[in-house]
Scaffold this motif. Structure first.
Motif, PDB file in Angstrom:
ATOM      1  N   GLN A  29       0.835  -1.207   0.000  1.00 30.41           N
ATOM      2  CA  GLN A  29       0.000   0.000   0.000  1.00 30.41           C
ATOM      3  C   GLN A  29       0.869   1.256   0.000  1.00 30.41           C
ATOM      4  N   PHE A  30       2.187   1.090   0.175  1.00 31.65           N
ATOM      5  CA  PHE A  30       3.062   2.240   0.359  1.00 31.65           C
ATOM      6  C   PHE A  30       3.530   2.837  -0.972  1.00 31.65           C
ATOM      7  N   HIS A  97       6.562  -5.991   4.065  1.00 34.74           N
ATOM      8  CA  HIS A  97       5.416  -6.891   3.854  1.00 34.74           C
ATOM      9  C   HIS A  97       4.540  -6.983   5.102  1.00 34.74           C
ATOM     10  N   ALA A  98       5.184  -7.136   6.271  1.00 36.37           N
ATOM     11  CA  ALA A  98       4.408  -7.301   7.505  1.00 36.37           C
ATOM     12  C   ALA A  98       3.694  -6.003   7.872  1.00 36.37           C
ATOM     13  N   LEU A  99       4.410  -4.883   7.780  1.00 32.54           N
ATOM     14  CA  LEU A  99       3.770  -3.613   8.153  1.00 32.54           C
ATOM     15  C   LEU A  99       2.641  -3.252   7.194  1.00 32.54           C
ATOM     16  N   ASN A 100       2.758  -3.745   5.976  1.00 34.58           N
ATOM     17  CA  ASN A 100       1.708  -3.499   4.992  1.00 34.58           C
ATOM     18  C   ASN A 100       0.341  -3.991   5.487  1.00 34.58           C
ATOM     19  N   VAL A 101       0.351  -5.098   6.214  1.00 35.38           N
ATOM     20  CA  VAL A 101      -0.893  -5.643   6.769  1.00 35.38           C
ATOM     21  C   VAL A 101      -1.505  -4.654   7.766  1.00 35.38           C
ATOM     22  N   PHE A 102      -0.634  -3.876   8.434  1.00 33.14           N
ATOM     23  CA  PHE A 102      -1.101  -2.937   9.456  1.00 33.14           C
ATOM     24  C   PHE A 102      -1.480  -1.567   8.879  1.00 33.14           C
TER      25      PHE A 102
END
Lengths: 213, 25
Positions: A29-30, A97-102
């Motif tokens: 999303q970034f 990738h992980a922060l994208n979920v947040f």
């Protein structure tokens, strides 16, 4: 070119050139600038104990709990889920990738899935009663809250009466999804509003940016 | 009163479960 210079100067630490950063932006999303800002954050976190461009568990622990020691059940799970390649360290692409979920705009489905994997402590494909109890006990311990075992059991009974539709003592993925959609506030901790403004939280990315957006 | 709370509400509200500290707030 410029990127070769960077590589020589910073050795392995600056492996992420424009191509890699824009690739990460494409699969998340970034924007590229936001990925660059996340890279500033990553550099800070990954050099807090061992300056090797990788986030070790102690470094994640230090960032989250201000202390590199003290055991924490959730830290283990969070680290495990961030570490996609399961090689014991978090690399920058895994971090994105992980922060994208947040991210506030990430699909709810991804948040539901991540939370399920987080709470499925033993990775059996189910959230079991024992796991829920273990997590609640851990929270009570850290918050110095006292709850009798009877009360604790009552809370878990009630939770399972609501979530465990087929009544087999464990919550499967479908049951979890139905449950969370009925109680959307349970996903609140799966969203970090900050991620929307990451470039203002880490304005120093501007000095290293390769793109003006 | 706590019985009215569901276990996952307790879990998701916990400090440990908050990744906001990553940003050094």
């Amino acid at each position: 070119g410029c990127c070769d210079f960077h590589k020589n100067k910073h050795h392995k630490k600056l492996r992420y050139g424009f191509r890699e950063l824009s690739q990460l932006a494409r699969e998340s999303q970034f924007t590229v600038n936001e990925v660059e800002a996340l890279y500033e954050l990553f550099k800070k976190l990954s050099s807090s104990i061992i300056d090797d461009g990788l986030i070790h568990k102690e470094e994640l622990q230090l960032a989250l709990f201000k202390s590199p020691h003290s055991e924490n059940l959730f830290l283990d799970r969070v680290f495990y889920l961030f570490d996609e390649k399961k090689n014991g360290v978090i690399e920058f692409d895994e971090f994105v990738h992980a922060l994208n979920v947040f991210h506030p705009y990430a699909p709810t489905e991804d948040k539901i899935d991540f939370a399920f994997r987080l709470y499925d402590l033993r990775q059996t494909g189910f959230i079991e009663r024992e796991e829920v109890k273990q997590m609640v006990i851990a929270i009570l311990l850290e918050s110095d809250m006292n709850l009798s075992d009877d009360l604790l059991e009552a809370i878990i009974d009630k939770t399972f009466a609501d979530a465990d539709a087929d009544n087999d003592g464990k919550i499967n993925k479908e049951e979890w999804k139905d449950f969370v959609l009925r109680h959307p506030n349970l996903l609140k901790n799966m969203t970090l509003p900050y991620l929307k403004d990451i470039t203002t939280v880490f304005p120093s990315f501007v000095f290293n940016t390769e793109v003006e957006e | 009163k706590p019985v009215s709370m569901n276990a996952f509400e307790l879990i998701s509200r916990s400090q440990s479960f908050n990744l906001e500290n990553l940003f050094g707030k």
